[in-house]
Design a protein around this motif. Structure first.
Motif, PDB file in Angstrom:
ATOM      1  N   LEU A   1       0.848  -1.186   0.000  1.00 38.04           N
ATOM      2  CA  LEU A   1       0.000   0.000   0.000  1.00 38.04           C
ATOM      3  C   LEU A   1       0.883   1.236   0.000  1.00 38.04           C
ATOM      4  N   HIS A   2       0.707   2.084  -0.982  1.00 41.87           N
ATOM      5  CA  HIS A   2       1.439   3.341  -1.082  1.00 41.87           C
ATOM      6  C   HIS A   2       0.511   4.458  -0.626  1.00 41.87           C
ATOM      7  N   TYR A   3       0.954   5.215   0.395  1.00 39.31           N
ATOM      8  CA  TYR A   3       0.130   6.326   0.869  1.00 39.31           C
ATOM      9  C   TYR A   3       1.000   7.355   1.586  1.00 39.31           C
ATOM     10  N   PHE A   4       0.354   8.483   1.900  1.00 43.03           N
ATOM     11  CA  PHE A   4       1.053   9.563   2.600  1.00 43.03           C
ATOM     12  C   PHE A   4       1.323   9.205   4.055  1.00 43.03           C
ATOM     13  N   ASP A   5       2.134  10.047   4.714  1.00 41.88           N
ATOM     14  CA  ASP A   5       2.491   9.819   6.111  1.00 41.88           C
ATOM     15  C   ASP A   5       1.512  10.500   7.061  1.00 41.88           C
ATOM     16  N   VAL A   6       0.230  10.567   6.651  1.00 46.75           N
ATOM     17  CA  VAL A   6      -0.827  11.125   7.496  1.00 46.75           C
ATOM     18  C   VAL A   6      -2.052  10.229   7.375  1.00 46.75           C
ATOM     19  N   ASN A   7      -2.988  10.426   8.322  1.00 46.98           N
ATOM     20  CA  ASN A   7      -4.272   9.754   8.179  1.00 46.98           C
ATOM     21  C   ASN A   7      -4.975  10.267   6.925  1.00 46.98           C
ATOM     22  N   GLY A   8      -5.790   9.442   6.372  1.00 48.65           N
ATOM     23  CA  GLY A   8      -6.551   9.826   5.186  1.00 48.65           C
ATOM     24  C   GLY A   8      -7.209   8.599   4.615  1.00 48.65           C
ATOM     25  N   ARG A   9      -7.408   8.595   3.324  1.00 48.29           N
ATOM     26  CA  ARG A   9      -8.093   7.483   2.689  1.00 48.29           C
ATOM     27  C   ARG A   9      -7.326   6.171   2.831  1.00 48.29           C
ATOM     28  N   GLY A  10      -6.017   6.248   2.933  1.00 47.23           N
ATOM     29  CA  GLY A  10      -5.218   5.033   3.065  1.00 47.23           C
ATOM     30  C   GLY A  10      -5.362   4.351   4.407  1.00 47.23           C
ATOM     31  N   GLU A  11      -5.762   5.100   5.434  1.00 47.34           N
ATOM     32  CA  GLU A  11      -5.857   4.522   6.775  1.00 47.34           C
ATOM     33  C   GLU A  11      -6.957   3.469   6.853  1.00 47.34           C
ATOM     34  N   VAL A  12      -8.057   3.693   6.126  1.00 48.67           N
ATOM     35  CA  VAL A  12      -9.124   2.692   6.106  1.00 48.67           C
ATOM     36  C   VAL A  12      -8.601   1.386   5.521  1.00 48.67           C
ATOM     37  N   SER A  13      -7.840   1.471   4.450  1.00 46.17           N
ATOM     38  CA  SER A  13      -7.273   0.263   3.840  1.00 46.17           C
ATOM     39  C   SER A  13      -6.387  -0.496   4.819  1.00 46.17           C
ATOM     40  N   LYS A  14      -5.589   0.243   5.573  1.00 42.52           N
ATOM     41  CA  LYS A  14      -4.709  -0.409   6.552  1.00 42.52           C
ATOM     42  C   LYS A  14      -5.514  -1.195   7.581  1.00 42.52           C
ATOM     43  N   MET A  15      -6.603  -0.594   8.058  1.00 35.42           N
ATOM     44  CA  MET A  15      -7.398  -1.263   9.094  1.00 35.42           C
ATOM     45  C   MET A  15      -8.238  -2.404   8.525  1.00 35.42           C
ATOM     46  N   VAL A  16      -8.672  -2.270   7.278  1.00 36.65           N
ATOM     47  CA  VAL A  16      -9.357  -3.391   6.627  1.00 36.65           C
ATOM     48  C   VAL A  16      -8.412  -4.584   6.524  1.00 36.65           C
ATOM     49  N   ALA A  17      -7.172  -4.316   6.153  1.00 36.35           N
ATOM     50  CA  ALA A  17      -6.181  -5.388   6.079  1.00 36.35           C
ATOM     51  C   ALA A  17      -5.958  -6.015   7.446  1.00 36.35           C
ATOM     52  N   ALA A  18      -5.887  -5.187   8.481  1.00 36.74           N
ATOM     53  CA  ALA A  18      -5.679  -5.704   9.837  1.00 36.74           C
ATOM     54  C   ALA A  18      -6.825  -6.613  10.255  1.00 36.74           C
ATOM     55  N   VAL A  19      -8.063  -6.166  10.038  1.00 34.60           N
ATOM     56  CA  VAL A  19      -9.226  -6.968  10.400  1.00 34.60           C
ATOM     57  C   VAL A  19      -9.254  -8.270   9.608  1.00 34.60           C
ATOM     58  N   GLY A  20      -8.913  -8.180   8.329  1.00 40.89           N
ATOM     59  CA  GLY A  20      -8.991  -9.355   7.466  1.00 40.89           C
ATOM     60  C   GLY A  20      -7.815 -10.298   7.570  1.00 40.89           C
ATOM     61  N   GLY A  21      -6.809  -9.928   8.339  1.00 43.25           N
ATOM     62  CA  GLY A  21      -5.650 -10.805   8.473  1.00 43.25           C
ATOM     63  C   GLY A  21      -4.754 -10.802   7.253  1.00 43.25           C
ATOM     64  N   VAL A  22      -4.735  -9.685   6.517  1.00 41.03           N
ATOM     65  CA  VAL A  22      -3.883  -9.554   5.331  1.00 41.03           C
ATOM     66  C   VAL A  22      -2.613  -8.803   5.718  1.00 41.03           C
ATOM     67  N   GLU A  23      -1.480  -9.440   5.580  1.00 42.59           N
ATOM     68  CA  GLU A  23      -0.215  -8.758   5.848  1.00 42.59           C
ATOM     69  C   GLU A  23       0.124  -7.881   4.650  1.00 42.59           C
ATOM     70  N   ILE A  24       0.373  -6.617   4.909  1.00 41.96           N
ATOM     71  CA  ILE A  24       0.714  -5.697   3.826  1.00 41.96           C
ATOM     72  C   ILE A  24       2.013  -4.974   4.146  1.00 41.96           C
ATOM     73  N   ASP A  25       2.675  -4.532   3.089  1.00 41.28           N
ATOM     74  CA  ASP A  25       3.791  -3.599   3.243  1.00 41.28           C
ATOM     75  C   ASP A  25       3.253  -2.199   2.990  1.00 41.28           C
ATOM     76  N   VAL A  26       3.673  -1.248   3.806  1.00 42.85           N
ATOM     77  CA  VAL A  26       3.239   0.139   3.652  1.00 42.85           C
ATOM     78  C   VAL A  26       4.434   0.985   3.246  1.00 42.85           C
ATOM     79  N   VAL A  27       4.282   1.695   2.137  1.00 42.85           N
ATOM     80  CA  VAL A  27       5.313   2.639   1.681  1.00 42.85           C
ATOM     81  C   VAL A  27       4.748   4.042   1.854  1.00 42.85           C
TER      82      VAL A  27
END
Length: 245
Positions: free
Chosen positions: A21-47
């Motif tokens: 997941l490529h996103y900025f260093d602030v909360n925003g639209r990317g933060e929802v994706s991060k938490m969806v991945a956490a809930v779903g048990g998907v390991e992601i790399d964040v850039v």
């Protein structure tokens, strides 16, 4: 048959490696994706990329003209020239737009709840409301928009969404939060753009919507999200990295 299908999907996803997941260093639209991945048990790399923008709306950006920054250069290098963040790269798949990213991570999450079409439609509605008010509040920060509109629109948003928020548990009555619950967590707890633009009026605004605030707290307490929130990748309550002590 369902078990066999899940096994085949797990095998296919494993061969693709972890999504990035490529996103900025602030909360925003990317933060929802991060938490969806956490809930779903998907390991992601964040850039992460330093937060830089030439406006909030499409018209603002067109008026300002093209910008060159770390994230625009990275998008071009990924053959995603002109695409905004978030961007997900997973194997040969390259997508942007927050709805696409969030729904994709939900669809591949082995622990993400299997929702009905009706439940998914409601999740999409919550995402839409979050998108709308995030654009408004971001416009205050980036384009000198009228800050007085933020509490008005936040109240309108939470008035509508509260009709779907139960007194206990999660929106769909499941044991696990879905995108709708995660959106409410972001709406009620994010520093940027909501806490920053509501300012001293945040307590008054949120005080009118105890159901939404309580749902945000329940979602934050869900084990997978509670584990994610203190991590380095979480930006929910943080300013841009350059402004952190």
């Amino acid at each position: 048959m369902m078990l066999a299908k899940r096994i085949r999907m797990a095998s296919m996803l494993a061969s693709m490696g972890k999504p990035t997941l490529h996103y900025f260093d602030v909360n925003g639209r990317g933060e929802v994706s991060k938490m969806v991945a956490a809930v779903g048990g998907v390991e992601i790399d964040v850039v992460e990329y330093p937060f830089e923008a030439n406006g909030a709306s499409a018209s603002d950006k067109l008026k300002a003209g093209p910008m060159e920054s770390a994230h625009t250069k990275a998008a071009t290098a990924m053959d995603m020239e002109g695409c905004g963040l978030p961007i997900i790269v997973h194997g040969d798949l390259k997508i942007n737009q927050s709805f696409a990213c969030q729904n994709y991570l939900a669809s591949i999450g082995p622990k993400y709840p299997k929702v009905t079409p009706q439940q998914k439609a409601l999740d999409d509605m919550f995402m839409g409301y979050l998108e709308d008010i995030m654009g408004l509040a971001a416009g205050v920060i980036l384009s000198e928009g009228d800050g007085a509109l933020v509490p008005v629109f936040m109240s309108k948003t939470l008035t509508t969404l509260s009709k779907h928020i139960p007194a206990s548990g999660f929106v769909h009555g499941l044991s696990t939060p879905t995108i709708a619950d995660i959106c409410v967590l972001v709406l009620t707890q994010a520093l940027i753009p909501f806490g920053a633009t509501l300012g001293e009026g945040a307590a008054e605004t949120y005080g009118k919507f105890p159901e939404a605030v309580a749902l945000g707290e329940r979602t934050a307490a869900f084990p997978a999200i509670a584990k994610f929130l203190p991590t380095e990748d979480c930006c929910l309550k943080k300013p841009p990295r350059a402004a952190r002590a």
